[in-house]
Design an enzyme around this catalytic site. Structure first.
Site, PDB file in Angstrom:
ATOM      1  CD  GLU A  45      47.263  28.809  43.681  1.00  0.00           C
ATOM      2  OE1 GLU A  45      48.409  28.424  43.955  1.00  0.00           O
ATOM      3  OE2 GLU A  45      46.999  29.982  43.348  1.00  0.00           O
ATOM      4  CE  LYS A 120      51.718  28.801  42.662  1.00  0.00           C
ATOM      5  NZ  LYS A 120      50.957  29.572  43.667  1.00  0.00           N
ATOM      6  CB  CYS A 154      48.364  31.077  40.870  1.00  0.00           C
ATOM      7  SG  CYS A 154      47.906  32.682  41.568  1.00  0.00           S
TER       8      CYS A 154
END
Length: 294
Positions: A45, A120, A154
């Site tokens: 990321e 995301k 993440c």
């Protein structure tokens, strides 16, 4: 079908002082992974945020505009490397602008030119308050010749509902590009990645950023990571559910074979079967009861 070779990158912020060196490092890492037989390489990321280290300090909105200006170069390089090296590349995440909003988006490049993306879905408190970022609103479960996978960036891995949704749609591999700048953040992501592998009886590949910029930047300045490939903690896998891990905070990548036939053996013959033994009707019943009592 032969095992699927995956390389998960511990990408270092140190040792590079120009944009040209940044692009060369990505290409060199990809070439090395391909030379060692990788079918897929997973970069972390915010990898392209390393480009902020080569310019003047700026606020988050200006940083987003700056990074978005590299989108064409980023796409062209990743497509070229994927095609020439003959492997799939999860190009970390890159901030780009779409529909008037900035997204933290993962890009998965295929040698035949196909590109799959995933914005995301869960933004951290900092991403919600300091970055001008918008959250994605749909999960992309990607078909490959080895099976289905999903990209959970993440913080996304910390939400079990999302991984379960991917598993219910047939995903047997979760790719987790991450950026954590402290050991606290790293272990939250790492332990949740292993939990998702156990709960859903699938593989998880975790990559991350390590090292430190020579000058602080408010967006990305240092990283803490030990990349890994994780499995269920059950037969026929290792007791700790670790297939491979790197050396903490070193500039490197870790590689391992994902044998999907072993994963199916685990689902059929494992000592426990959390993927099958859940009780959604019970959970819904309890949720309805709590709602009535509120």
């Amino acid at each position: 079908m032969r095992p699927f070779m995956v390389a998960a990158v511990q990408y270092s912020l140190t040792g590079i002082t120009t944009e040209a060196e940044f692009w060369r490092k990505i290409t060199a890492t990809t070439q090395e992974a391909a030379g060692r037989g990788a079918d897929l390489i997973v970069f972390p990321e915010y990898m392209t945020a390393h480009l902020l280290g080569f310019t003047e300090e700026m606020d988050h909105e200006a940083a987003c505009r700056y990074l978005d200006s590299y989108t064409d170069d980023y796409m062209a390089l990743m497509q070229k490397n994927s095609r020439e090296q003959g492997l799939m590349i999860l190009g970390g995440t890159h901030i780009c602008k779409e529909y008037g909003k900035f997204f933290n988006k993962a890009f998965l490049f295929f040698p035949d030119g196909r590109i799959e993306t995933q914005s995301k879905l869960h933004l951290t408190p900092e991403e919600q308050t300091r970055w001008p970022l918008a959250a994605g609103d749909s999960l992309n479960v990607v078909e490959t010749s080895w099976g289905k996978l999903a990209m959970l960036t993440c913080y996304d891995i910390e939400f079990p509902e999302l991984a379960r949704l991917a598993a219910d749609q047939g995903a047997e591999l979760l790719l987790c590009p991450s950026y954590t700048d402290t050991s606290f953040g790293y272990y939250r992501v790492r332990l949740c990645a292993q939990a998702r592998a156990i709960e859903n009886q699938l593989f998880v590949a975790l990559s991350g950023i390590v090292g430190e910029l020579s000058e602080d930047r408010p967006q990305v300045d240092r990283g803490y990571c030990q990349a890994g490939l994780f499995t269920p903690c059950d037969v026929p896998f290792a007791e700790d559910g670790i297939l491979e891990t790197g050396e903490l905070n070193q500039d490197m990548f870790v590689m391992g074979e994902l044998d999907f036939s072993m994963l199916r053996t685990n689902r059929e013959q494992g000592l426990v079967a959390p993927f099958y033994d859940r009780r959604p009707a019970l959970y819904q019943q309890q949720e309805n009861r709590l709602l009535r009592e509120c």
